[in-house]
Structures are given as structure tokens and as C-alpha cells.
Write an enzyme that holds these catalytic residues in place. Structure first.
Site, PDB file in Angstrom:
ATOM      1  N   THR A 131      32.098  40.362  17.151  1.00 52.77           N
ATOM      2  CA  THR A 131      31.737  38.944  17.171  1.00 52.77           C
ATOM      3  C   THR A 131      30.285  38.687  16.787  1.00 52.77           C
ATOM      4  O   THR A 131      29.924  37.551  16.488  1.00 52.77           O
ATOM      5  CB  THR A 131      31.986  38.351  18.569  1.00 52.77           C
ATOM      6  OG1 THR A 131      31.191  39.064  19.535  1.00 52.77           O
ATOM      7  CG2 THR A 131      33.455  38.448  18.949  1.00 52.77           C
ATOM      8  N   ASP A 132      29.428  39.717  16.786  1.00 51.34           N
ATOM      9  CA  ASP A 132      28.009  39.478  16.518  1.00 51.34           C
ATOM     10  C   ASP A 132      27.771  38.861  15.143  1.00 51.34           C
ATOM     11  O   ASP A 132      26.883  38.024  14.977  1.00 51.34           O
ATOM     12  CB  ASP A 132      27.214  40.785  16.637  1.00 51.34           C
ATOM     13  CG  ASP A 132      26.980  41.196  18.079  1.00 51.34           C
ATOM     14  OD1 ASP A 132      27.254  40.388  18.981  1.00 51.34           O
ATOM     15  OD2 ASP A 132      26.518  42.332  18.308  1.00 51.34           O
ATOM     16  N   THR A 191      33.864  44.846  19.322  1.00 52.49           N
ATOM     17  CA  THR A 191      34.185  44.931  20.749  1.00 52.49           C
ATOM     18  C   THR A 191      35.678  45.001  20.997  1.00 52.49           C
ATOM     19  O   THR A 191      36.133  45.673  21.922  1.00 52.49           O
ATOM     20  CB  THR A 191      33.580  43.721  21.498  1.00 52.49           C
ATOM     21  OG1 THR A 191      32.155  43.747  21.341  1.00 52.49           O
ATOM     22  CG2 THR A 191      33.915  43.752  22.972  1.00 52.49           C
TER      23      THR A 191
END
Length: 327
Positions: free
Chosen positions: A90-91, A14
Site C-alpha cells: 500500500t505504500d 503487506t
């Protein structure tokens, strides 16, 4: 005055995302060089080397790719970098962090960061997180702390950090122990001293497969019954509560644990599995007797990574030693 050398790698996520056209979803497209241009202050703190190693959503990262990132980071240290920073999505940030932490042999800080808002959104948090991560990587008191995650002004240890919200800006926390440190007035302040770390050898093989299943109410045993036939080399289960499963699952686990390592973790998101509290069929005492190992404070996802690495360096016989370490 010579500035310290800092190396930054961009993997995507992201923090690097923006939309090609209005109304379309954001995709990774902003290079590491472009990210760096958003924080000109950094050039007064360090001599920076930045490379874009990938533009991937973090769900598409894999162990092989992370081993290449590790090799890149090790080369930067050998070239004189006093700190290394990696930006990614970040996942899977918590999983990538612990994967690298198990393999990072240096006192030099290795810091991971990302963003919850894309580069195109108002109030994008990527530049602030990246600058904070760089400050942490450059700080002398960050030495001997292994891999850390810096998000939203907080510093988290790789082994304890978890993404606990899907979209909120304050998405990361360290259940039970809290953050290891904070960024206060541009200063890196730690709340506790460095702890003892476990560093594993590089895996000699990477073809091993470790399944991860979650216990759920009234779940059937079909997947469990086929784990061995599917040639899995290890199994991790996110169990109920303190590491419990149904009696039916426990009966199947007994046969599996005779052939491959089995770890039972807790699916709750916080706390440890038990060892000597519950004696019913499918409770932790029963599962230990059946040959399973309890994960302790290690969450199911990180337990899977540990087992994959141990299998890769042929240390699965020492699994209990690594699972019994303090948080």
C-alpha cells in the site's frame, strides 16, 4: 456454465507478508497462489489464473517493473480475461495505480488492492480486499473505468485515491470527490458514471529523471540550484497552500523553467492549486509568469508520474492540457 476468466498478479507488499521467526519483522513471502487459497469462494465466481510476478515491498517497485506488469496485464486481456487484479503493497499503491491508469487502453477493469495488516496478523484484511477487488473486476458496471483501487469495501479512482493514514485499516480515501463506489452485500455499487480518461502512449524512453521537492519554512535553495547540473529532465514541487513557494525559490524556478518543465502542486493533501488569486512573489500568478505549470487537483507524486510519462513519449509540450483536466 462457463465461468468468466479472471487474471490475478501478486507483486508482494503487506498482503503477502509474514515473519520467518517470532519477534522478527514481516517480509513478503506469501505467493499469489497461497493468497488465492484463502478465498475459496472465488472459484465459484470465475476461472482464475494467478501468477506471482514479484515478492517486493512496494517501496522497491519502479517504473520499469510496472511497465512489465502492464505488459502482463495486457496479455491477459488478449487471452480473454474479463478483469485483471493486481495485489501489491500500500505504500506506493496510489502511485502505481495512476501510472498504470495513464497507460491502460482497455475497457476491461484493472483493479489494484493490498492490505494494511500482514497475512499473519489476526483479522488480516488481505483476503477480504482481494475478494472485493475480484468482484469489482468481474462486474459489468466496472467497464470503461480504467484502473481502480479497492480497499476496505470502497472503490477509488486511480487519479484521486491517496493513502491518508500510515497504519489504520481505513487508510485510503479520495479527497474532495470521495470513493467512486462501494461493495454492498457482495454487490458492486457505483456512485457516479465513468468519466472521460486520458490514455498516453507507452514511453519510448525510460531514462528521464523527474525530481520531486517539497517547499518548507525557511528552506534553502541549494538543491534547486543544482537541479539542472544534476541532469534532471523535469521538476515537481509540492508547494505551500494553493501552490506557493518562497520568493527565493521563485527566483531560482524562473531560471529552471526556461530549460525543463516545472510543475507546482499543493503539499496539503487535498484541494487544487490556484491560478489567479495570489499575486505576490512566489504566488501562483508569479510562478505562471515565470514559466511554471500548476498541477490543479493532481498531487505532487502523481504530477511527477504524469511528467515522467509525458517526457517518455515526448509530449511534454502538451503538459498544460493534461494538468487542466477535471478531477
Amino acid at each position: 456454465m462457463d465461468l468468466p476468466k479472471l487474471s490475478i498478479a501478486a507483486l508482494g507488499g503487506t498482503v503477502s507478508m509474514q515473519a520467518s521467526n517470532a519477534g522478527e519483522g514481516v517480509i513478503p513471502s506469501v505467493s499469489g497462489e497461497a493468497l488465492l487459497s484463502s478465498i475459496p469462494e472465488l472459484t465459484t465466481l470465475a476461472g482464475v489464473t494467478v501468477e506471482t510476478l514479484g515478492l517486493l515491498p512496494s517501496a522497491s517497485l519502479d517504473f520499469e517493473f510496472l511497465l512489465n506488469v502492464l505488459s502482463w496485464a495486457e496479455f491477459q486481456v488478449k487471452q480473454g480475461a474479463v478483469g485483471v487484479v493486481i495485489t501489491q503493497g500500500t505504500d506506493t499503491l496510489e502511485e502505481a495505480a495512476v501510472f498504470l491508469d495513464y497507460l491502460w487502453p482497455y475497457d476491461t477493469p484493472l483493479v489494484l488492492t493490498g492490505a494494511m495488516r500482514s497475512a499473519a496478523q489476526p483479522g488480516a484484511d488481505g483476503p477480504a480486499n482481494l475478494l472485493d477487488a475480484c468482484r469489482v473486476a468481474l462486474a459489468h458496471n466496472s467497464q470503461q473505468r480504467g484502473v481502480q483501487v479497492v480497499m476496505n469495501g470502497q472503490i477509488h479512482q486511480a487519479g484521486s485515491v491517496r493513502k491518508t493514514d500510515s497504519l489504520a485499516l481505513q487508510a485510503f480515501s479520495s479527497p474532495v470527490v470521495g470513493p467512486a463506489g462501494l461493495l454492498l452485500e457482495d454487490r458492486v455499487r457505483y456512485l457516479r458514471p465513468p468519466g472521460q480518461r486520458t490514455v498516453l502512449p507507452l514511453p519510448q524512453q525510460t531514462t528521464q529523471k523527474v525530481a520531486l521537492l517539497e517547499a518548507s519554512l525557511s528552506a534553502d535553495t541549494l538543491l534547486l540550484e543544482n537541479i539542472l547540473a544534476l541532469d534532471y529532465d523535469g521538476l515537481v514541487i509540492g508547494g505551500f497552500g494553493a501552490g506557493h513557494i518562497s520568493q527565493r525559490w521563485a527566483t531560482t524556478i524562473e531560471h529552471i523553467a526556461k530549460r525543463i518543465p516545472v510543475i507546482i502542486a499543493t503539499r496539503t493533501g487535498s484541494g487544487s492549486t490556484a491560478r489567479a488569486s495570489y499575486g505576490f512573489g512566489g504566488g501562483e500568478m508569479d510562478l505562471i509568469r515565470k514559466g511554471a505549470s500548476m498541477a490543479g487537483f493532481l498531487c505532487p507524486r502523481k504530477a511527477r508520474i504524469l511528467l515522467w510519462l509525458l517526457l517518455g513519449c515526448q509530449r511534454q509540450h502538451a503538459l498544460a492540457q493534461y494538468l487542466n483536466e477535471d478531477i
